[in-house]
Design a protein around this motif. Structure first.
Motif, PDB file in Angstrom:
ATOM      1  N   ASP A   7      -3.389   8.281   0.285  1.00 35.24           N
ATOM      2  CA  ASP A   7      -2.019   7.788   0.208  1.00 35.24           C
ATOM      3  C   ASP A   7      -1.967   6.292   0.456  1.00 35.24           C
ATOM      4  O   ASP A   7      -2.307   5.812   1.530  1.00 35.24           O
ATOM      5  CB  ASP A   7      -1.134   8.514   1.227  1.00 35.24           C
TER       6      ASP A   7
ATOM      7  N   LYS B 175       0.815   4.570  -1.378  1.00 36.66           N
ATOM      8  CA  LYS B 175       2.183   4.226  -1.775  1.00 36.66           C
ATOM      9  C   LYS B 175       3.133   4.104  -0.593  1.00 36.66           C
ATOM     10  O   LYS B 175       4.037   3.266  -0.616  1.00 36.66           O
ATOM     11  CB  LYS B 175       2.725   5.258  -2.769  1.00 36.66           C
ATOM     12  N   SER B 176       2.930   4.901   0.427  1.00 40.02           N
ATOM     13  CA  SER B 176       3.829   4.849   1.583  1.00 40.02           C
ATOM     14  C   SER B 176       3.700   3.530   2.347  1.00 40.02           C
ATOM     15  O   SER B 176       4.568   3.190   3.143  1.00 40.02           O
ATOM     16  CB  SER B 176       3.566   6.028   2.518  1.00 40.02           C
ATOM     17  N   HIS B 177       2.643   2.782   2.101  1.00 37.68           N
ATOM     18  CA  HIS B 177       2.423   1.498   2.770  1.00 37.68           C
ATOM     19  C   HIS B 177       2.979   0.313   1.969  1.00 37.68           C
ATOM     20  O   HIS B 177       3.007  -0.804   2.464  1.00 37.68           O
ATOM     21  CB  HIS B 177       0.926   1.280   3.009  1.00 37.68           C
TER      22      HIS B 177
ATOM     23  N   TYR C  26       5.395  -2.332   0.183  1.00 42.80           N
ATOM     24  CA  TYR C  26       6.710  -2.918   0.440  1.00 42.80           C
ATOM     25  C   TYR C  26       7.438  -3.255  -0.863  1.00 42.80           C
ATOM     26  O   TYR C  26       8.637  -3.543  -0.858  1.00 42.80           O
ATOM     27  CB  TYR C  26       6.611  -4.155   1.338  1.00 42.80           C
TER      28      TYR C  26
ATOM     29  N   HIS D  56       6.995  -2.652  -5.538  1.00 45.58           N
ATOM     30  CA  HIS D  56       6.195  -2.283  -6.712  1.00 45.58           C
ATOM     31  C   HIS D  56       6.933  -2.736  -7.960  1.00 45.58           C
ATOM     32  O   HIS D  56       8.146  -2.955  -7.939  1.00 45.58           O
ATOM     33  CB  HIS D  56       5.894  -0.779  -6.747  1.00 45.58           C
TER      34      HIS D  56
ATOM     35  N   TYR E  86       1.545  -2.013  -6.845  1.00 45.50           N
ATOM     36  CA  TYR E  86       2.103  -1.854  -5.511  1.00 45.50           C
ATOM     37  C   TYR E  86       1.552  -2.969  -4.626  1.00 45.50           C
ATOM     38  O   TYR E  86       0.362  -3.289  -4.691  1.00 45.50           O
ATOM     39  CB  TYR E  86       1.699  -0.490  -4.920  1.00 45.50           C
TER      40      TYR E  86
ATOM     41  N   ILE F  94       0.839  -4.251  -0.819  1.00 47.47           N
ATOM     42  CA  ILE F  94       0.653  -3.695   0.523  1.00 47.47           C
ATOM     43  C   ILE F  94       0.103  -4.780   1.444  1.00 47.47           C
ATOM     44  O   ILE F  94      -1.006  -5.282   1.218  1.00 47.47           O
ATOM     45  CB  ILE F  94      -0.312  -2.487   0.492  1.00 47.47           C
TER      46      ILE F  94
ATOM     47  N   TRP G 294      -7.335   4.069   2.899  1.00 50.33           N
ATOM     48  CA  TRP G 294      -7.218   4.480   1.487  1.00 50.33           C
ATOM     49  C   TRP G 294      -8.099   3.639   0.562  1.00 50.33           C
ATOM     50  O   TRP G 294      -8.189   3.906  -0.630  1.00 50.33           O
ATOM     51  CB  TRP G 294      -5.757   4.421   1.018  1.00 50.33           C
TER      52      TRP G 294
END
Length: 155
Positions: free
Chosen positions: A14, A16-18, A20, A22, A91, A93, A131
């Motif tokens: 994972d 994507k949860s990190h 800020y 995209h 994305y 990060i 990741w």
């Protein structure tokens, strides 16, 4: 010209949860010769013309020149590009003092996710998030100019 110092890694897990932010990126190549590439990129609501030189022996550094152009110009230049295009979602990060740009490819490169980090120096240290997978810096197959000619789904 500026020197781009960049390392590339495969991504697993994972990420994507990190992120800020995209954005959608579409790009084509006016030239994808091994010693130089000329790229047209539409990124969100902006567009760029980029020229990159050949990488050094480590694959980490190469010359890069980039100029923002009007989106209308980029769309017209796309008609002159070599066959194929790159379609991806990028994305962003933050990780320590650096920002990873993680590209999730679509279309013929579906399934490929690559993280890039730009550095000030080839030996600069940085945080390796969990990741972050195998390093592929210097592996030409993972250059976008190569993925246009030989997409990931055909490997």
């Amino acid at each position: 010209m500026a020197l781009e110092i960049e390392r590339k890694f495969l991504v697993s897990g994972d990420f994507k949860s990190h992120a800020y932010h995209h954005e959608q990126i579409t790009q084509g190549y006016l030239s994808s010769a091994p010693d130089r590439s000329v790229r047209v990129r539409i990124k969100g609501d902006k567009a760029y013309l980029t020229i990159k030189g050949i990488s050094n022996a480590s694959g980490i550094s190469r010359y890069e020149w980039e100029k923002e152009i009007a989106i209308e110009e980029a769309k017209e230049l796309m008609h002159l590009c070599e066959p194929g295009a790159i379609d991806k979602i990028r994305y962003y990060i933050e990780c320590g003092k650096h920002t990873f740009e993680v590209d999730e490819f679509r279309g013929e490169n579906q399934g490929l996710v690559v993280a890039e980090i730009e550095l000030e120096d080839e030996k600069e240290s940085f945080i390796h998030p969990d990741w972050l997978g195998k390093e592929v810096t210097g592996d030409n197959r993972y250059y976008n100019a190569s993925l246009v000619k030989c997409p990931f789904t055909k490997w």
